[in-house]
Design a protein around this motif. Structure first.
Motif, PDB file in Angstrom:
ATOM      1  N   LEU A   8       0.815  -1.211   0.000  1.00 55.96           N
ATOM      2  CA  LEU A   8       0.000   0.000   0.000  1.00 55.96           C
ATOM      3  C   LEU A   8       0.854   1.270   0.000  1.00 55.96           C
ATOM      4  CD1 LEU A   8      -2.687   1.429   0.036  1.00 55.96           C
ATOM      5  CD2 LEU A   8      -2.793   1.096   2.524  1.00 55.96           C
ATOM      6  N   PRO A   9       1.816   1.436   0.933  1.00 54.75           N
ATOM      7  CA  PRO A   9       2.634   2.663   0.875  1.00 54.75           C
ATOM      8  C   PRO A   9       3.446   2.767  -0.413  1.00 54.75           C
ATOM      9  CG  PRO A   9       3.521   1.121   2.497  1.00 54.75           C
ATOM     10  CD  PRO A   9       2.172   0.609   2.110  1.00 54.75           C
ATOM     11  N   TYR A  10       3.903   1.625  -0.935  1.00 56.27           N
ATOM     12  CA  TYR A  10       4.655   1.653  -2.189  1.00 56.27           C
ATOM     13  C   TYR A  10       3.773   2.185  -3.321  1.00 56.27           C
ATOM     14  CZ  TYR A  10       7.256   0.127  -6.309  1.00 56.27           C
ATOM     15  OH  TYR A  10       7.914   0.092  -7.514  1.00 56.27           O
ATOM     16  N   ALA A  11       2.542   1.692  -3.420  1.00 50.63           N
ATOM     17  CA  ALA A  11       1.634   2.132  -4.482  1.00 50.63           C
ATOM     18  C   ALA A  11       1.309   3.617  -4.348  1.00 50.63           C
ATOM     19  CB  ALA A  11       0.356   1.301  -4.452  1.00 50.63           C
ATOM     20  N   LEU A  12       1.097   4.088  -3.120  1.00 51.03           N
ATOM     21  CA  LEU A  12       0.792   5.506  -2.900  1.00 51.03           C
ATOM     22  C   LEU A  12       1.962   6.398  -3.304  1.00 51.03           C
ATOM     23  CD1 LEU A  12      -0.958   5.172   0.582  1.00 51.03           C
ATOM     24  CD2 LEU A  12      -2.047   6.052  -1.506  1.00 51.03           C
ATOM     25  N   ILE A  13       3.154   6.040  -2.829  1.00 51.74           N
ATOM     26  CA  ILE A  13       4.337   6.875  -3.087  1.00 51.74           C
ATOM     27  C   ILE A  13       4.730   6.842  -4.558  1.00 51.74           C
ATOM     28  CG2 ILE A  13       6.823   7.046  -2.630  1.00 51.74           C
ATOM     29  CD1 ILE A  13       6.185   6.192   0.267  1.00 51.74           C
ATOM     30  N   MET A  14       4.688   5.673  -5.194  1.00 51.80           N
ATOM     31  CA  MET A  14       5.113   5.566  -6.582  1.00 51.80           C
ATOM     32  C   MET A  14       4.091   6.163  -7.544  1.00 51.80           C
ATOM     33  SD  MET A  14       8.074   4.549  -6.131  1.00 51.80           S
ATOM     34  CE  MET A  14       8.515   4.609  -7.866  1.00 51.80           C
ATOM     35  N   THR A  15       2.827   6.265  -7.155  1.00 47.65           N
ATOM     36  CA  THR A  15       1.851   6.991  -7.976  1.00 47.65           C
ATOM     37  C   THR A  15       2.239   8.461  -8.065  1.00 47.65           C
ATOM     38  OG1 THR A  15       0.056   5.478  -7.394  1.00 47.65           O
ATOM     39  CG2 THR A  15      -0.569   7.677  -8.166  1.00 47.65           C
ATOM     40  N   ALA A  16       2.657   9.031  -6.933  1.00 49.64           N
ATOM     41  CA  ALA A  16       3.108  10.423  -6.935  1.00 49.64           C
ATOM     42  C   ALA A  16       4.383  10.579  -7.762  1.00 49.64           C
ATOM     43  CB  ALA A  16       3.342  10.899  -5.505  1.00 49.64           C
TER      44      ALA A  16
END
Length: 531
Positions: A197-205
């Motif tokens: 989840l944090p990976y997906a959030l950060i890499m979307t940005a």
């Protein structure tokens, strides 16, 4: 020592805000910027043998704010100072307001701070600062369309950074720190499901800051509005978007084995191909250059996200980041002169540049040769290293992306030939500061091609070499691609209905937010369930 890299541009910004009306003040600012570039080179030399640290606040470990300059950060800092120095030379005779000069150097300070910081929250703050500065610069001339574009840019980036903020909040909950080195150590032993989840959030940005598919369509249009100063379009496309690549590299390294490199490799290929199609569809020369940047970002992403065994491809991509920053800055600054000369951005109305303004034509031609990857230019060296170890479908993907680049700039090169329409050429005084700035990057592209191997080894502290037979093979591929590109240009209709539809395509705020949500969901599903 590292704090001075952020403080000095701010001091220059305040100085010019007060005294920018006098040409002598701009010359003084140019002298200070040149000194800062020399200081950046000194930092780069230190970083080749050691990582330079500065602790702020006297706290040890991960508790305090620590500025770090390793080789990668030092290269980006040196690149930033060089580009801002040349852009300052380009603008030295321009009738820019004190606000413009203040914002230009404030943007440099925020980008340098971004490259030095290894704390997630500090990066969040500095990205927000740079976004606000770029927004104001996009609205600089206060045209209605530019005001709308600037507000759209700001609103989208606010949404983008909410993904990032939620991501780092989740990271802090998991690890108890926001220092990237500390996070890397803490998550190394965690289960993949907890990090997804944090990976997906950060890499979307991060992907949005790089303008990857499907987040790419709006940013080039915003950055290429008619009212935006040429120098700012050069900074945004040549440098600001590279800060997104820097963030992407750092975040991928933090997540290590959790990083979805194969996913972003595929996204890079698709982004590059879509960027080529979008660039070929345009008639506005600024938009052609802006979308060609997207195509090159896709190519860079391919090299950065190959398997760790592709050593040459990774550093070839980093070298191409440097090359593209220089080349695209030259092309946008050259476009500013061309637009002023012809009074239009329509590529169909710009003809005979070789006869009307030879200095601009020569500098633009050098940059085009570099970005296409012509032999003995810097682009050929970086693309050679990207392709040296690859084979099969991956090699064909890179060849196809480079063929797309060739097609784009064969279209752009039509401005050199023919005769201009009678009465369209304006009589303008040749600004030799502008010409020197553009020619600096154009000549640099040739020099970095001749000495590309030595420069690459020196910059990234490597020991890699160009093999003559392998390089000749890549030269042959370029020659065949160029011949194919020249043949295809005869059969690509200028006013095809598909191109018209693509040219008229414009995502609104809701559509952009929806694309962000879809991208986040795809990354989350891929990392959490497919891998």
């Amino acid at each position: 020592m590292l704090t001075f890299f952020v403080i000095i541009p701010v001091v220059i910004a305040v100085f010019l805000f007060v005294f920018s009306g006098a040409r002598s003040a701009r010359i003084i600012a140019m002298a200070f910027q040149t000194a800062l570039t020399g200081f950046a080179f000194y930092l780069f030399m230190l970083s080749r043998t050691e990582t330079v640290y500065t602790q702020i606040g006297g706290y040890d470990g991960f508790l305090g704010i620590i500025l770090r300059a390793d080789n990668l950060a030092a290269v980006f800092i040196l690149l930033s100072t060089v580009i801002v120095m040349v852009v300052t030379l380009y603008c030295i005779n321009s009738d820019n307001t004190r606000t413009f000069w203040f914002l230009l150097f404030l943007l440099e300070a925020s980008l340098i701070g971004l490259f030095l910081s290894r704390d997630f929250f500090n990066i969040f703050v500095l990205v927000e600062v740079s976004t606000v500065v770029v927004t104001i610069l996009l609205m600089y001339n206060r045209l209605r369309r530019n005001m709308y574009a600037g507000l759209l840019f700001l609103m989208v980036n606010i949404v983008v950074m909410q993904f990032f903020l939620f991501g780092i909040g989740y990271i802090y909950m998991l690890t108890g720190t926001l220092d990237m080195d500390g996070v890397a150590v803490a998550i190394a032993g965690m289960d993949q499901s907890s990090v997804a989840l944090p990976y997906a959030l950060i890499m979307t940005a991060a992907a949005s800051k790089c303008s990857l598919l499907p987040l790419l369509t709006w940013q080039p249009k915003v950055n290429s509005m008619p009212g935006s100063p040429t120098s700012i379009t050069a900074i945004v496309s040549g440098l600001h978007i590279k800060s997104g690549i820097y963030i992407f590299i750092r975040f991928q390294n933090v997540f290590g084995d959790f990083a979805a490199r194969d996913f972003f490799l595929i996204i890079g290929i698709i982004t590059g191909l879509v960027g080529v199609i979008l660039a070929l569809s345009q008639k506005n020369i600024r938009l052609i250059l802006a979308y060609s940047t997207i195509a090159q970002i896709g190519l860079i992403m391919v090299g950065l996200n190959m398997d760790y065994t592709y050593y040459y491809a990774y550093y070839g991509s980093l070298f191409h980041v440097v090359n593209h920053a220089l080349l695209k800055s030259a092309l946008f600054m050259g476009a500013g002169v061309i637009i002023k000369l012809y009074g239009t951005m329509d590529i169909d109305k710009i003809r005979g540049l070789w006869h009307t303004h030879k200095p601009a034509a020569i500098a633009t031609a050098l940059a085009i040769m570099g970005i296409m990857g012509a032999p003995f230019f810097n682009g050929s060296v970086s693309k050679y290293f990207m392709m040296r170890e690859v084979s099969g479908l991956l090699e064909w993907a890179i060849i196809l992306l480079n063929l797309g680049t060739i097609l784009i700039f064969l279209k752009y090169a039509t401005i050199f030939f023919g005769k201009p329409e009678e009465g369209t050429i304006r009589k303008i005084h040749t600004d030799w500061c502008k010409m020197t700035a553009i020619m600096f990057f154009g000549v640099a592209s040739f020099i970095l091609g001749i000495f590309g191997e030595q420069f690459k080894n020196f910059v990234f502290n490597l020991e890699v070499h160009i093999e003559a037979l392998s390089y000749l093979e890549k030269v042959g591929i370029f020659a065949l691609s160029l011949a194919l590109g020249m043949a295809l240009t005869k059969y690509i209709p200028k006013d095809a209905k598909l191109f018209t539809r693509i040219r008229d395509m414009d995502l609104g705020f809701r559509e952009i937010c929806a694309s962000l949500g879809i991208f986040f969901a795809v990354v989350l599903v891929f990392v959490g369930f497919i891998r």
